[in-house]
Design a protein around this motif. Structure first.
Motif, PDB file in Angstrom:
ATOM      1  N   PHE A 105       9.844   0.771  -2.127  1.00 37.40           N
ATOM      2  CA  PHE A 105       8.911  -0.372  -1.860  1.00 37.40           C
ATOM      3  C   PHE A 105       7.304  -0.028  -1.843  1.00 37.40           C
ATOM      4  CE2 PHE A 105       6.175  -2.415   1.752  1.00 37.40           C
ATOM      5  CZ  PHE A 105       6.664  -3.684   1.356  1.00 37.40           C
ATOM      6  N   SER A 132       4.980  -1.942  -4.291  1.00 35.89           N
ATOM      7  CA  SER A 132       3.512  -2.456  -3.738  1.00 35.89           C
ATOM      8  C   SER A 132       2.394  -1.960  -4.664  1.00 35.89           C
ATOM      9  CB  SER A 132       3.534  -2.340  -2.427  1.00 35.89           C
ATOM     10  OG  SER A 132       4.604  -2.806  -1.514  1.00 35.89           O
ATOM     11  N   LEU A 150      -0.190  -1.085   2.455  1.00 36.94           N
ATOM     12  CA  LEU A 150       1.158  -0.828   2.661  1.00 36.94           C
ATOM     13  C   LEU A 150       1.803  -0.124   1.760  1.00 36.94           C
ATOM     14  CD1 LEU A 150       2.170  -4.779   3.466  1.00 36.94           C
ATOM     15  CD2 LEU A 150       2.583  -2.638   4.965  1.00 36.94           C
ATOM     16  N   SER A 151       1.331  -0.112   0.620  1.00 40.52           N
ATOM     17  CA  SER A 151       2.165   0.913  -0.443  1.00 40.52           C
ATOM     18  C   SER A 151       1.952   2.306  -0.201  1.00 40.52           C
ATOM     19  CB  SER A 151       1.531   0.618  -1.956  1.00 40.52           C
ATOM     20  OG  SER A 151       0.155   0.891  -2.131  1.00 40.52           O
ATOM     21  N   VAL A 167       2.293  -4.055  -7.855  1.00 38.16           N
ATOM     22  CA  VAL A 167       1.760  -5.282  -7.298  1.00 38.16           C
ATOM     23  C   VAL A 167       0.266  -5.361  -7.329  1.00 38.16           C
ATOM     24  CG1 VAL A 167       1.883  -7.272  -5.648  1.00 38.16           C
ATOM     25  CG2 VAL A 167       3.854  -6.369  -6.503  1.00 38.16           C
ATOM     26  N   TYR A 168      -0.141  -4.386  -6.512  1.00 35.98           N
ATOM     27  CA  TYR A 168      -1.659  -4.173  -6.203  1.00 35.98           C
ATOM     28  C   TYR A 168      -2.313  -4.114  -7.452  1.00 35.98           C
ATOM     29  CZ  TYR A 168      -6.282  -2.115  -4.976  1.00 35.98           C
ATOM     30  OH  TYR A 168      -7.588  -1.954  -5.167  1.00 35.98           O
ATOM     31  N   THR A 220      -2.127  -4.799   0.636  1.00 32.27           N
ATOM     32  CA  THR A 220      -1.183  -4.503  -0.299  1.00 32.27           C
ATOM     33  C   THR A 220      -1.278  -2.938  -0.545  1.00 32.27           C
ATOM     34  OG1 THR A 220      -1.196  -6.787  -1.403  1.00 32.27           O
ATOM     35  CG2 THR A 220       0.199  -4.938  -2.615  1.00 32.27           C
TER      36      THR A 220
END
Length: 90
Positions: free
Chosen positions: A64, A68, A7-8, A71-72, A4
């Motif tokens: 996005f 992300s 990706l971020s 969220v992490y 995650t």
């Protein structure tokens, strides 16, 4: 490294890189008077359309990436809370 987080970071870097590249192309296309120079009308319309779509894609990548990263951070906090609950003796 957490997928995650990876990706971020990747989304943020590509989003900001895309915006920078588009704005740089637009800057160097200008004449000393400030007008953008194109060799034909068709090129002007096509390139302007591609740049507009590219900016929207860059904005989507940035959003996005930020989501992300959020969220992490939430996953990390939840994991830490879970570890604290399991460490305390009852």
């Amino acid at each position: 490294m957490n997928p995650t987080l990876f990706l971020s970071i990747l989304a943020l870097l590509s989003g900001f890189g895309l915006r920078y590249w588009i704005n740089r192309r637009k800057f160097y296309r200008r004449s000393p008077l400030g007008a953008e120079g194109f060799s034909s009308y068709e090129k002007s319309v096509f390139i302007s359309f591609l740049e507009r779509m590219g900016k929207w894609i860059a904005y989507a990548l940035i959003i996005f990436g930020l989501l992300s990263a959020w969220v992490y951070s939430r996953e990390k906090k939840d994991k830490e809370k879970q570890e604290l609950k399991t460490e305390k003796p009852i």
